[in-house]
Motif scaffolding. Structure first.
Motif, short mmCIF file in Angstrom:
data_model
loop_
_atom_site.label_atom_id
_atom_site.label_comp_id
_atom_site.label_asym_id
_atom_site.label_seq_id
_atom_site.Cartn_x
_atom_site.Cartn_y
_atom_site.Cartn_z
N GLN B 2 0.83 -1.19 0.00
CA GLN B 2 0.00 0.00 0.00
C GLN B 2 0.86 1.25 0.00
N PHE B 88 -8.43 5.82 10.19
CA PHE B 88 -7.82 5.77 8.86
C PHE B 88 -7.06 7.05 8.57
N PHE B 92 -4.17 12.66 -0.28
CA PHE B 92 -4.55 13.12 -1.61
C PHE B 92 -3.33 13.10 -2.51
N ILE B 99 -7.85 10.06 -3.79
CA ILE B 99 -7.62 9.85 -2.37
C ILE B 99 -7.26 8.38 -2.15
N PHE B 101 -6.60 5.57 0.97
CA PHE B 101 -6.71 5.31 2.40
C PHE B 101 -5.71 4.25 2.84
N GLY B 102 -5.22 4.40 4.06
CA GLY B 102 -4.42 3.34 4.65
C GLY B 102 -5.32 2.22 5.15
N ALA B 103 -4.71 1.16 5.67
CA ALA B 103 -5.45 -0.01 6.12
C ALA B 103 -6.11 0.20 7.48
#
Lengths: 113, 111
Positions: B2, B88, B92, B99, B101-103
């Motif tokens: 990620q 979370f 951007f 956008i 998002f992290g896990a």
């Protein structure tokens, strides 16, 4: 506060069937998004739209279609549902795109059997 | 891997204590960050955004951004049981205007 609603809130579908998830916002926002949430992956962007009658691919669009018939409504369509599409789906809206806060709906829990 | 990574995956803090959550990006196109919080059974809600280097404080929550290291953190002081949630980090991407998002970090506040 900004309002985003989703329907249905939960659904059980059969493999190979068609599933439509609906989203409605009353925020007068131009941008709308569909995400899926899986444990360990956070939220992943499927499709988004910044104007009615137009949609854009997100990061994981394969197996999904989207429809934006009006500013207020945004649908996610699974033409041939598969087991791997079991997840929680969230719709969100924002006013100014990526540099603006997103307002999320309550989510739809989809189970594909 | 990620592009927005959060640590730790889970965190347990006693009530009244300080919780510290971390987020790191691997892409220099990520310049603007948000923190979102999600309580069980609900959709995520924005806590705060941070776009400039340094600290930003909103009540019990303080975010810190270091653009040079692409690191953003969230500190929650005087943690309350209602702070128990999934947090979370979202970034951007100035390159593709998306956008990411992290896990997430699962925070548990112990009474």
């Amino acid at each position: 506060e900004a309002a985003v609603t989703q329907s249905p809130r939960s659904k059980v579908a059969v493999t190979g069937g068609k599933v439509t998830l609906s989203c409605h916002q009353t925020n007068n926002h131009d941008y709308m998004y569909w995400y899926r949430q899986d444990t360990g992956h956070g939220l992943r962007l499927i499709h988004y739209s910044y104007v009615a009658d137009s949609t854009e691919k997100g990061d994981i669009p394969d197996g999904y279609k989207a429809s934006r018939p009006s500013q207020e409504n945004f649908s996610l369509i699974l033409e041939l549902a598969s087991l791997s599409q079991t997840a929680v789906y969230f719709c969100a809206s924002s006013g100014l795109g990526g540099l603006d806060t997103q307002y999320f709906g309550p989510g739809t829990r989809l189970l594909v059997l | 891997q990620q592009k927005v990574q959060q640590s730790p995956e889970s965190l347990s803090v006693p009530e009244g204590g300080m919780a510290s959550l971390n987020c790191t990006s691997s892409d220099r196109n990520f310049q603007y960050f948000w923190w979102y919080r999600q309580h069980s059974g609900e959709g995520p809600k924005a806590l705060m955004s941070i776009f400039s280097d340094g600290d930003k404080k909103e009540g019990r929550f303080t975010a810190h951004l270091n653009k040079a290291s692409l690191h953003v953190s969230l500190h929650i002081r005087d943690s309350q049981p209602s702070d128990s949630a999934l947090y979370f980090c979202a970034a951007f991407n100035y390159g593709n205007e998306k956008i990411t998002f992290g896990a997430g970090t699962k925070l548990t506040i112990k009474p």
